[in-house]
Design an enzyme around this catalytic site. Structure first.
Site, PDB file in Angstrom:
ATOM      1  CG  PHE A  81      33.466  41.009  45.328  1.00  0.00           C
ATOM      2  CD1 PHE A  81      32.915  39.751  45.154  1.00  0.00           C
ATOM      3  CD2 PHE A  81      34.805  41.195  45.037  1.00  0.00           C
ATOM      4  CE1 PHE A  81      33.683  38.699  44.690  1.00  0.00           C
ATOM      5  CE2 PHE A  81      35.590  40.155  44.571  1.00  0.00           C
ATOM      6  CZ  PHE A  81      35.030  38.898  44.393  1.00  0.00           C
ATOM      7  CB  SER A 125      22.799  36.501  42.962  1.00  0.00           C
ATOM      8  OG  SER A 125      22.035  35.608  43.735  1.00  0.00           O
ATOM      9  CB  ALA A 126      21.622  31.333  41.936  1.00  0.00           C
ATOM     10  CE1 TYR A 149      21.986  41.033  46.665  1.00  0.00           C
ATOM     11  CE2 TYR A 149      20.645  39.082  46.247  1.00  0.00           C
ATOM     12  CZ  TYR A 149      21.884  39.693  46.342  1.00  0.00           C
ATOM     13  OH  TYR A 149      23.021  38.966  46.081  1.00  0.00           O
ATOM     14  CE  LYS A 153      23.967  41.017  43.526  1.00  0.00           C
ATOM     15  NZ  LYS A 153      25.235  41.751  43.629  1.00  0.00           N
ATOM     16  CG  ASN A 199      22.314  34.021  53.807  1.00  0.00           C
ATOM     17  OD1 ASN A 199      22.926  35.084  53.843  1.00  0.00           O
ATOM     18  ND2 ASN A 199      21.339  33.810  52.959  1.00  0.00           N
TER      19      ASN A 199
HETATM   20  P1  NAD Z   1      29.775  41.235  51.967  1.00  0.00           P
HETATM   21  O1  NAD Z   1      28.747  42.139  52.536  1.00  0.00           O
HETATM   22  O2  NAD Z   1      30.591  40.423  52.890  1.00  0.00           O
HETATM   23  O3  NAD Z   1      30.767  42.069  51.025  1.00  0.00           O
HETATM   24  C1  NAD Z   1      30.357  43.223  50.309  1.00  0.00           C
HETATM   25  C2  NAD Z   1      31.342  44.333  50.637  1.00  0.00           C
HETATM   26  O4  NAD Z   1      30.976  45.508  49.912  1.00  0.00           O
HETATM   27  C3  NAD Z   1      31.339  44.700  52.123  1.00  0.00           C
HETATM   28  O5  NAD Z   1      32.660  44.651  52.607  1.00  0.00           O
HETATM   29  C4  NAD Z   1      30.783  46.124  52.155  1.00  0.00           C
HETATM   30  O6  NAD Z   1      31.354  46.891  53.187  1.00  0.00           O
HETATM   31  C5  NAD Z   1      31.135  46.636  50.770  1.00  0.00           C
HETATM   32  N1  NAD Z   1      30.265  47.690  50.233  1.00  0.00           N
HETATM   33  C6  NAD Z   1      28.904  47.699  50.188  1.00  0.00           C
HETATM   34  N2  NAD Z   1      28.484  48.836  49.613  1.00  0.00           N
HETATM   35  C7  NAD Z   1      29.596  49.549  49.286  1.00  0.00           C
HETATM   36  C8  NAD Z   1      29.809  50.809  48.655  1.00  0.00           C
HETATM   37  N3  NAD Z   1      28.787  51.583  48.276  1.00  0.00           N
HETATM   38  N4  NAD Z   1      31.089  51.236  48.473  1.00  0.00           N
HETATM   39  C9  NAD Z   1      32.132  50.475  48.872  1.00  0.00           C
HETATM   40  N5  NAD Z   1      31.988  49.284  49.475  1.00  0.00           N
HETATM   41  C10 NAD Z   1      30.723  48.835  49.664  1.00  0.00           C
HETATM   42  O7  NAD Z   1      29.048  40.305  50.895  1.00  0.00           O
HETATM   43  P2  NAD Z   1      29.584  39.039  50.109  1.00  0.00           P
HETATM   44  O8  NAD Z   1      28.840  37.869  50.599  1.00  0.00           O
HETATM   45  O9  NAD Z   1      31.046  39.026  50.080  1.00  0.00           O
HETATM   46  O10 NAD Z   1      28.992  39.380  48.667  1.00  0.00           O
HETATM   47  C11 NAD Z   1      29.760  40.042  47.684  1.00  0.00           C
HETATM   48  C12 NAD Z   1      28.900  40.256  46.457  1.00  0.00           C
HETATM   49  O11 NAD Z   1      28.421  39.005  45.996  1.00  0.00           O
HETATM   50  C13 NAD Z   1      27.666  41.132  46.680  1.00  0.00           C
HETATM   51  O12 NAD Z   1      27.468  41.949  45.542  1.00  0.00           O
HETATM   52  C14 NAD Z   1      26.545  40.128  46.811  1.00  0.00           C
HETATM   53  O13 NAD Z   1      25.305  40.656  46.426  1.00  0.00           O
HETATM   54  C15 NAD Z   1      27.006  39.050  45.855  1.00  0.00           C
HETATM   55  N6  NAD Z   1      26.437  37.724  46.175  1.00  0.00           N
HETATM   56  C16 NAD Z   1      26.639  37.191  47.415  1.00  0.00           C
HETATM   57  C17 NAD Z   1      26.083  35.960  47.741  1.00  0.00           C
HETATM   58  C18 NAD Z   1      26.262  35.362  49.116  1.00  0.00           C
HETATM   59  O14 NAD Z   1      25.549  34.415  49.446  1.00  0.00           O
HETATM   60  N7  NAD Z   1      27.172  35.815  49.936  1.00  0.00           N
HETATM   61  C19 NAD Z   1      25.335  35.267  46.771  1.00  0.00           C
HETATM   62  C20 NAD Z   1      25.172  35.832  45.517  1.00  0.00           C
HETATM   63  C21 NAD Z   1      25.736  37.069  45.223  1.00  0.00           C
HETATM   64  C1  UD1 Z   2      19.270  33.695  49.975  1.00  0.00           C
HETATM   65  C2  UD1 Z   2      18.482  34.707  49.200  1.00  0.00           C
HETATM   66  C3  UD1 Z   2      19.122  34.893  47.841  1.00  0.00           C
HETATM   67  C4  UD1 Z   2      20.564  35.336  48.014  1.00  0.00           C
HETATM   68  C5  UD1 Z   2      21.294  34.312  48.880  1.00  0.00           C
HETATM   69  C6  UD1 Z   2      22.684  34.765  49.202  1.00  0.00           C
HETATM   70  C7  UD1 Z   2      16.183  34.619  50.024  1.00  0.00           C
HETATM   71  C8  UD1 Z   2      14.790  34.231  49.698  1.00  0.00           C
HETATM   72  N1  UD1 Z   2      17.099  34.287  49.090  1.00  0.00           N
HETATM   73  O1  UD1 Z   2      19.293  32.480  49.236  1.00  0.00           O
HETATM   74  O2  UD1 Z   2      18.430  35.861  47.087  1.00  0.00           O
HETATM   75  O3  UD1 Z   2      21.211  35.449  46.753  1.00  0.00           O
HETATM   76  O4  UD1 Z   2      20.602  34.132  50.108  1.00  0.00           O
HETATM   77  O5  UD1 Z   2      22.685  35.842  50.067  1.00  0.00           O
HETATM   78  O6  UD1 Z   2      16.461  35.212  51.048  1.00  0.00           O
HETATM   79  N2  UD1 Z   2      16.956  28.137  55.850  1.00  0.00           N
HETATM   80  C9  UD1 Z   2      16.414  27.599  56.990  1.00  0.00           C
HETATM   81  N3  UD1 Z   2      16.610  28.258  58.172  1.00  0.00           N
HETATM   82  C10 UD1 Z   2      17.317  29.433  58.250  1.00  0.00           C
HETATM   83  C11 UD1 Z   2      17.875  29.959  57.072  1.00  0.00           C
HETATM   84  C12 UD1 Z   2      17.659  29.302  55.874  1.00  0.00           C
HETATM   85  O7  UD1 Z   2      15.778  26.552  56.958  1.00  0.00           O
HETATM   86  O8  UD1 Z   2      17.448  29.991  59.344  1.00  0.00           O
HETATM   87  C13 UD1 Z   2      16.783  27.397  54.573  1.00  0.00           C
HETATM   88  C14 UD1 Z   2      16.079  28.189  53.479  1.00  0.00           C
HETATM   89  O9  UD1 Z   2      14.702  28.019  53.536  1.00  0.00           O
HETATM   90  C15 UD1 Z   2      16.715  27.584  52.216  1.00  0.00           C
HETATM   91  C16 UD1 Z   2      18.131  27.185  52.665  1.00  0.00           C
HETATM   92  O10 UD1 Z   2      18.079  27.107  54.083  1.00  0.00           O
HETATM   93  O11 UD1 Z   2      16.042  26.404  51.843  1.00  0.00           O
HETATM   94  C17 UD1 Z   2      19.196  28.203  52.264  1.00  0.00           C
HETATM   95  O12 UD1 Z   2      18.806  29.485  52.714  1.00  0.00           O
HETATM   96  P1  UD1 Z   2      19.779  30.755  52.621  1.00  0.00           P
HETATM   97  O13 UD1 Z   2      21.096  30.405  53.171  1.00  0.00           O
HETATM   98  O14 UD1 Z   2      19.067  31.924  53.209  1.00  0.00           O
HETATM   99  O15 UD1 Z   2      19.990  30.957  51.053  1.00  0.00           O
HETATM  100  P2  UD1 Z   2      18.899  31.117  49.886  1.00  0.00           P
HETATM  101  O16 UD1 Z   2      17.529  31.242  50.380  1.00  0.00           O
HETATM  102  O17 UD1 Z   2      19.171  30.058  48.878  1.00  0.00           O
END
Ligand code: NAD
Ligand code: UD1
Length: 337
Positions: A81, A125-126, A149, A153, A199
């Site tokens: 992760f 990620s999507a 970012y 991926k 987000n």
């Molecule tokens: P998060 O930031 O809560 O968790 C990531 C963790 O990795 C954190 O605890 C951070 O301290 C640790 N980390 C970062 N760089 C590091 C390093 N160099 N060495 C050791 N630890 C490190 O994020 P999350 O939402 O839990 O996401 C986890 C993974 O899923 C990420 O790779 C993220 O890109 C991917 N992802 C997340 C989402 C989302 O919406 N949350 C969507 C798609 C993919």
């Molecule tokens: C975003 C990232 C995506 C990443 C994902 C998880 C962008 C363009 N995409 O996805 O790459 O994998 O987060 O970290 O940043 N919205 C609002 N108001 C807000 C925030 C969001 O209207 O304050 C809307 C956005 O326009 C979108 C939806 O809510 O339609 C979801 O947004 P968000 O939660 O940021 O996720 P993604 O954009 O899908």
């Protein structure tokens, strides 16, 4: 039983996955540099599961440390992760993102190879579906990116594919998450972002908690039923369960597989706001704002491959996701501390 190394295990998705792994009797080792999480998450994981975990505060970019961790333990598989994940920040700091995410993964893969560990489940990620495919997304669609970012991926998936070509015993599952939200039912772990959230759901949560004034709805003129953006929100506990399935799959199969983890359904921004209002019992102050650059109208998964390969399906609906998010927000006004 052999051990699973969880990088980024104190973060949002990692902490929930640790709980699921422990519930399924896996022994786990967590590595996190705490750049975006707190050590208190370890206590909370242990509290929920009633089991102890081994925690290393370490950076995956540190080759010496990572090889030492493999040598000290009997690690049969990794769930990876650890990474930086803010799209906007990645545009400002591309070198930090490429170093942390790509170099960090290369170091991890070298430490794995050095120690004969051949199984890895990667957080993709999507976002790799880019701007040019049409939902529902299937895993065979071409991948692309629009920001650093997203490129990390796409590139890491390619690196992992190449590793599988060079070593036929390697087993890689790249899980393409859609939009993970919600929190564990206990309210002990959940999403705890630093600063102002980017987000949607974390932002709404802070408006509901009175920490932020107003939600900006980014665009109401998309080609969607109500004009606002549609996404495939998935409960983080369902997502975590998908990782246990992926590990089981990787234990029995070799080669590279990309697998969507989503519900297969989309919700609009206004639908999410309505579900959150129901969960917290108050109106969410909002205004319509211009579109956010880089956003697409609609993004949701074809989730059939995960069902076919793993027998996995998401269970929670958007109301339950918002209720669990609000429960965590209420119980942790200052985050996980
Ligand atoms: P998060 O930031 O809560 O968790 C990531 C963790 O990795 C954190 O605890 C951070 O301290 C640790 N980390 C970062 N760089 C590091 C390093 N160099 N060495 C050791 N630890 C490190 O994020 P999350 O939402 O839990 O996401 C986890 C993974 O899923 C990420 O790779 C993220 O890109 C991917 N992802 C997340 C989402 C989302 O919406 N949350 C969507 C798609 C993919
Ligand atoms: C975003 C990232 C995506 C990443 C994902 C998880 C962008 C363009 N995409 O996805 O790459 O994998 O987060 O970290 O940043 N919205 C609002 N108001 C807000 C925030 C969001 O209207 O304050 C809307 C956005 O326009 C979108 C939806 O809510 O339609 C979801 O947004 P968000 O939660 O940021 O996720 P993604 O954009 O899908």
């Amino acid at each position: 039983m052999s051990q699973i190394l969880v990088t980024g295990g104190t973060g949002f998705i990692g902490s929930h996955t640790c709980v699921e792994l422990l519930a399924n009797n896996y022994e786990i080792i967590v590595v996190d540099n705490l750049s975006n999480s707190k050590e208190a998450a370890v206590d909370r994981i242990e509290k929920i599961s009633g089991k102890n975990i081994k925690f290393y505060q370490a950076d995956i970019c540190d080759y010496e440390k990572m090889t030492a961790i493999f040598k000290e333990n009997d690690i049969s598989a990794v769930i990876h992760f650890a990474g930086l994940k803010a799209v906007g920040e990645s545009v400002q700091k591309p070198l930090e993102y490429y170093t942390n995410n790509i170099y960090g993964t290369l170091i991890l893969l070298r430490a794995m190879r050095e120690n004969g560990c051949k199984r890895i489940v990667f957080s993709s990620s999507a976002t790799v579906y880019g701007m040019n495919n049409k939902a529902p997304y299937t895993e065979d669609m071409p991948t692309s990116a629009t920001n650093p970012y997203g490129y990390t991926k796409v590139m890491i998936e390619q690196i992992l594919r190449d590793c599988c070509v060079s070593d036929k015993e390697m087993s890689v599952v790249a899980l393409r998450y859609f939009n993970p939200i919600g929190a564990h039912k206990s309210g002990l772990i959940g999403e705890d972002p630093n600063g102002i959230p980017n987000n949607l759901v974390p932002y709404i949560a802070q408006v509901a908690a009175g920490k932020l004034q107003q939600l900006s709805v980014f665009g109401d003129d998309y080609d969607t039923p109500d004009g606002t953006g549609v996404r495939d929100y998935i409960h983080v506990v369902d997502l975590a369960a998908g990782h246990v399935c992926a590990i089981e799959y990787a234990e029995k199969n070799t080669g590279f597989e990309a697998v969507n983890l989503g519900t297969g359904n989309g919700s609009s921004v206004l639908e999410v706001v309505a579900a959150y209002e129901k969960a917290c019992g108050k109106p969410i102050n909002k205004r319509i704002a211009p579109r956010r650059s880089g956003d697409i109208a609609t993004c949701f998964a074809d989730a059939s491959k995960a069902k076919k390969l793993f027998g996995w399906e998401a269970k929670s609906d958007i109301n339950e996701m918002c209720a669990d998010s609000w429960n965590f927000t209420k119980l942790n006004p200052n985050g996980i501390e």
